[in-house]
Design a protein around this motif. Structure first.
Motif, PDB file in Angstrom:
ATOM      1  N   LEU A   6      -7.312  -1.166   1.598  1.00  0.00           N
ATOM      2  CA  LEU A   6      -6.756   0.048   0.998  1.00  0.00           C
ATOM      3  C   LEU A   6      -5.552   0.543   1.789  1.00  0.00           C
ATOM      4  CD1 LEU A   6     -10.044   1.951   0.060  1.00  0.00           C
ATOM      5  CD2 LEU A   6      -8.514   0.719  -1.486  1.00  0.00           C
ATOM      6  N   GLU A   7      -5.642   0.473   3.109  1.00  0.00           N
ATOM      7  CA  GLU A   7      -4.531   0.909   3.950  1.00  0.00           C
ATOM      8  C   GLU A   7      -3.293   0.050   3.712  1.00  0.00           C
ATOM      9  OE1 GLU A   7      -3.489   1.664   8.700  1.00  0.00           O
ATOM     10  OE2 GLU A   7      -5.448   0.887   8.099  1.00  0.00           O
ATOM     11  N   ARG A   8      -3.476  -1.270   3.645  1.00  0.00           N
ATOM     12  CA  ARG A   8      -2.343  -2.163   3.398  1.00  0.00           C
ATOM     13  C   ARG A   8      -1.726  -1.902   2.025  1.00  0.00           C
ATOM     14  NH1 ARG A   8      -5.826  -6.081   5.641  1.00  0.00           N
ATOM     15  NH2 ARG A   8      -6.298  -6.878   3.538  1.00  0.00           N
ATOM     16  N   THR A   9      -2.580  -1.645   1.045  1.00  0.00           N
ATOM     17  CA  THR A   9      -2.079  -1.439  -0.317  1.00  0.00           C
ATOM     18  C   THR A   9      -1.273  -0.145  -0.416  1.00  0.00           C
ATOM     19  OG1 THR A   9      -4.033  -2.612  -1.148  1.00  0.00           O
ATOM     20  CG2 THR A   9      -2.742  -1.368  -2.742  1.00  0.00           C
ATOM     21  N   VAL A  10      -1.751   0.918   0.225  1.00  0.00           N
ATOM     22  CA  VAL A  10      -0.997   2.169   0.227  1.00  0.00           C
ATOM     23  C   VAL A  10       0.358   1.968   0.909  1.00  0.00           C
ATOM     24  CG1 VAL A  10      -0.915   4.540   1.092  1.00  0.00           C
ATOM     25  CG2 VAL A  10      -3.035   3.638   0.121  1.00  0.00           C
ATOM     26  N   LYS A  11       0.371   1.305   2.063  1.00  0.00           N
ATOM     27  CA  LYS A  11       1.624   1.068   2.786  1.00  0.00           C
ATOM     28  C   LYS A  11       2.593   0.239   1.952  1.00  0.00           C
ATOM     29  CE  LYS A  11      -0.091   1.438   7.543  1.00  0.00           C
ATOM     30  NZ  LYS A  11      -0.312   0.713   8.825  1.00  0.00           N
ATOM     31  N   LYS A  12       2.056  -0.752   1.241  1.00  0.00           N
ATOM     32  CA  LYS A  12       2.918  -1.582   0.397  1.00  0.00           C
ATOM     33  C   LYS A  12       3.544  -0.757  -0.717  1.00  0.00           C
ATOM     34  CE  LYS A  12       2.910  -5.929  -2.202  1.00  0.00           C
ATOM     35  NZ  LYS A  12       2.077  -7.077  -2.665  1.00  0.00           N
ATOM     36  N   ALA A  13       2.761   0.118  -1.360  1.00  0.00           N
ATOM     37  CA  ALA A  13       3.291   0.978  -2.420  1.00  0.00           C
ATOM     38  C   ALA A  13       4.381   1.899  -1.882  1.00  0.00           C
ATOM     39  CB  ALA A  13       2.162   1.783  -3.053  1.00  0.00           C
ATOM     40  N   ARG A  66     -18.851   5.458  -6.421  1.00  0.00           N
ATOM     41  CA  ARG A  66     -18.100   4.573  -5.527  1.00  0.00           C
ATOM     42  C   ARG A  66     -16.606   4.786  -5.702  1.00  0.00           C
ATOM     43  NH1 ARG A  66     -16.351   2.431  -1.267  1.00  0.00           N
ATOM     44  NH2 ARG A  66     -15.914   0.188  -1.234  1.00  0.00           N
ATOM     45  N   PHE A  67     -16.153   5.045  -6.928  1.00  0.00           N
ATOM     46  CA  PHE A  67     -14.736   5.309  -7.159  1.00  0.00           C
ATOM     47  C   PHE A  67     -14.293   6.574  -6.429  1.00  0.00           C
ATOM     48  CE2 PHE A  67     -11.391   7.110 -10.113  1.00  0.00           C
ATOM     49  CZ  PHE A  67     -10.367   6.320  -9.631  1.00  0.00           C
ATOM     50  N   ARG A  68     -15.127   7.586  -6.432  1.00  0.00           N
ATOM     51  CA  ARG A  68     -14.787   8.822  -5.705  1.00  0.00           C
ATOM     52  C   ARG A  68     -14.609   8.533  -4.211  1.00  0.00           C
ATOM     53  NH1 ARG A  68     -15.197  13.669  -8.375  1.00  0.00           N
ATOM     54  NH2 ARG A  68     -16.234  13.632 -10.416  1.00  0.00           N
ATOM     55  N   ASP A  69     -15.465   7.696  -3.667  1.00  0.00           N
ATOM     56  CA  ASP A  69     -15.345   7.334  -2.255  1.00  0.00           C
ATOM     57  C   ASP A  69     -14.024   6.609  -1.985  1.00  0.00           C
ATOM     58  OD1 ASP A  69     -17.815   8.445  -1.731  1.00  0.00           O
ATOM     59  OD2 ASP A  69     -18.896   6.535  -1.875  1.00  0.00           O
ATOM     60  N   VAL A  70     -13.668   5.685  -2.883  1.00  0.00           N
ATOM     61  CA  VAL A  70     -12.419   4.949  -2.717  1.00  0.00           C
ATOM     62  C   VAL A  70     -11.225   5.893  -2.798  1.00  0.00           C
ATOM     63  CG1 VAL A  70     -10.912   3.228  -3.799  1.00  0.00           C
ATOM     64  CG2 VAL A  70     -13.347   2.753  -3.513  1.00  0.00           C
ATOM     65  N   VAL A  71     -11.272   6.831  -3.743  1.00  0.00           N
ATOM     66  CA  VAL A  71     -10.179   7.798  -3.893  1.00  0.00           C
ATOM     67  C   VAL A  71      -9.989   8.606  -2.610  1.00  0.00           C
ATOM     68  CG1 VAL A  71      -9.474   9.916  -5.092  1.00  0.00           C
ATOM     69  CG2 VAL A  71     -10.321   7.959  -6.401  1.00  0.00           C
ATOM     70  N   LYS A  72     -11.079   9.039  -2.008  1.00  0.00           N
ATOM     71  CA  LYS A  72     -10.983   9.806  -0.758  1.00  0.00           C
ATOM     72  C   LYS A  72     -10.307   8.986   0.334  1.00  0.00           C
ATOM     73  CE  LYS A  72     -15.070  12.701  -1.591  1.00  0.00           C
ATOM     74  NZ  LYS A  72     -16.447  13.018  -1.153  1.00  0.00           N
ATOM     75  N   GLN A  73     -10.656   7.710   0.436  1.00  0.00           N
ATOM     76  CA  GLN A  73     -10.042   6.858   1.454  1.00  0.00           C
ATOM     77  C   GLN A  73      -8.544   6.679   1.193  1.00  0.00           C
ATOM     78  OE1 GLN A  73     -12.242   3.255   2.648  1.00  0.00           O
ATOM     79  NE2 GLN A  73     -13.904   3.955   1.315  1.00  0.00           N
ATOM     80  N   VAL A  74      -8.169   6.482  -0.069  1.00  0.00           N
ATOM     81  CA  VAL A  74      -6.755   6.302  -0.404  1.00  0.00           C
ATOM     82  C   VAL A  74      -5.965   7.567  -0.083  1.00  0.00           C
ATOM     83  CG1 VAL A  74      -5.118   5.934  -2.291  1.00  0.00           C
ATOM     84  CG2 VAL A  74      -7.187   4.540  -2.146  1.00  0.00           C
TER      85      VAL A  74
END
Length: 446
Positions: free
Chosen positions: A76-83, A6-14
């Motif tokens: 995840l999209e919001r978190t990346v944009k915030k960073a 599941r972490f690998r899937d999240v990493v791909k999305q990020v």
């Protein structure tokens, strides 16, 4: 609990959301069951699970961080944009290093399959059996029994990927009589290696033996320290002595002294996550492989631990000891180990003309970081030793002592090393130790 798949899937999305921006993804996840008891009865049971993601982006020499604990695409999209937004308003950091390339990691297993599956009713039954003798002896027991699984994952846009999971089971108990107390604790990846009945019996025996303690004047005494007390002293070496940042800044007791004798010849200290009693990761929070490091070899200072930033400054390589970035602490050894000797607590007692047997220390604090002058109090069992025998219990003391000087006066070390927690957290693998002329600065009322 977020597993590796599941972490690998999240990493791909990020990575997809980052759109070419340099990005790092750090996962911390855990599942824990915690049962507390007091007055010989179970008082609380908690089952918790949590996973948190921290996304760190770099744009040139600027960086930004943002976190979340939900992993759907919009979050995840919001978190990346915030960073990214945070990075855009930061000052330029000339010392900011790019994310590292993929690494290779030494296999590591501190995983007990039965530990995460420990049921609440089983823990309650084991606690009841353990505290039964306390009720019969008209003492009260309090403590906790925890078990769980922890995992850390780290990935970046350069292709680095690391994930490691481990388990822990811990039982800690304090047994109290009218004017005395005893304590015992054990931690192990395997729940079957933690024995509540045995530990409670040790604490009960200490509490009963400690009744009607007598006062002794403060002063310098030879001491026999149980492993938990030794761990308390070593923790301050880890914090203030063996990290590269205090070393490079000249505020470590080994600053400018690598290759020189700094501790007694019988002292060898390593940082080694791969040793069986230890816990932790085979990579650090930059994704660098964690290495076994000899810090002190028979009293001679050999090394300090590095992250990539301090390694660059010192002209060397990372040892894999970075903490989560950014931080102001620098790298730190998290798996400190003191090598054992050729003695035992019983043999240390037999060889002591006059001294004190100490169970562990409480509420320790640092006074001066370079000599590692610290202060704290004894707790849960202090006994006078005379002519090779334990004579009677003693009221608690406050101590004020230099850890560096104390580890130059170690007369004996136990054969057996155990994993012991310190008061401020963290675990250290160490034996019991006998130290000459340990300074107790005052007494206490109890």
């Amino acid at each position: 609990m977020l597993d590796e798949s599941r972490f690998r899937d999240v990493v791909k999305q990020v990575m997809a959301q980052a759109d070419g921006t340099a990005v790092e993804v750090l996962l911390a996840t855990q599942k824990e069951g915690l049962t507390r008891f007091g007055n010989n009865v179970v008082t609380q049971h908690i089952e918790t699970g949590n996973a948190e993601l921290v996304i760190r982006v770099q744009r040139g020499k600027r960086q930004g961080r943002a976190g979340c604990n939900q992993f759907d695409r919009p979050t995840l999209e919001r978190t990346v944009k915030k960073a990214v937004q945070i990075a855009s308003v930061q000052r330029v950091n000339p010392s900011l290093l790019p994310f590292p390339a993929p690494q290779e990691y030494q296999p590591l297993s501190h995983y007990g399959p039965a530990t995460p599956a420990l049921a609440p009713d089983e823990k309650v039954d084991r606690i009841r059996q353990a505290v039964g003798p306390c009720t019969k002896k008209k003492t009260t027991a309090a403590g906790m029994f925890s078990h769980g699984m922890q995992a850390v994952g780290l990935a970046n846009s350069n292709g680095l990927f690391a994930y490691h999971a481990y388990t822990t089971a811990n039982f800690s108990v304090t047994v109290m009589a009218n004017d005395s107390s005893g304590w015992a604790e054990a931690t192990n990846p395997n729940m079957h290696a933690v024995h509540p009945e045995r530990l409670t019996a040790i604490a009960l025996e200490t509490a009963l033996a400690g009744r009607n303690p007598k006062s002794l004047p403060p002063g310098k005494y030879d001491v026999i320290l149980e492993p938990a007390a030794v761990a308390e002293l070593l923790l301050f070496m880890a914090w203030e002595g063996f990290g590269a940042l205090p070393y490079l800044e000249g505020r470590s007791f080994v600053s400018g002294k690598l290759g020189q004798k700094v501790l007694g010849e019988n002292i060898t200290i390593t940082d080694d996550v791969y040793d069986r009693p230890a816990f932790g990761l085979n990579f650090d929070y930059e994704g660098m492989p964690r290495k076994r490091i000899v810090l002190v070899d028979h009293g001679i200072a050999k090394a300090v631990v590095h992250d990539r930033k301090t390694a660059k400054e010192a002209g060397t390589k990372s040892t894999g000891h970075a903490l989560p970035l950014p931080n102001t602490d620098g790298p730190m050894p998290l798996n400190l180990m003191l090598a054992g000797g050729d003695s035992s607590v019983d043999e240390m007692i037999a060889g002591t003309d006059r001294g004190l047997l100490i169970t562990h220390f409480h509420y320790t604090n640092i006074l001066d970081p370079i000599p590692l002058m610290i202060t704290g109090m004894t707790r849960d069992g202090v006994f006078l030793v005379e002519k090779g025998k334990v004579k009677h219990p003693v009221k608690n003391f406050r101590f004020t002592e230099s850890v560096v000087k104390a580890f130059n006066r170690v007369e004996a070390l136990g054969r057996e090393t155990v994993y012991a927690h310190a008061f401020w957290g963290g675990g250290i693998v160490c034996p019991a130790a006998k130290i000459r002329r340990f300074n107790f600065s005052s007494g206490t009322k109890f």
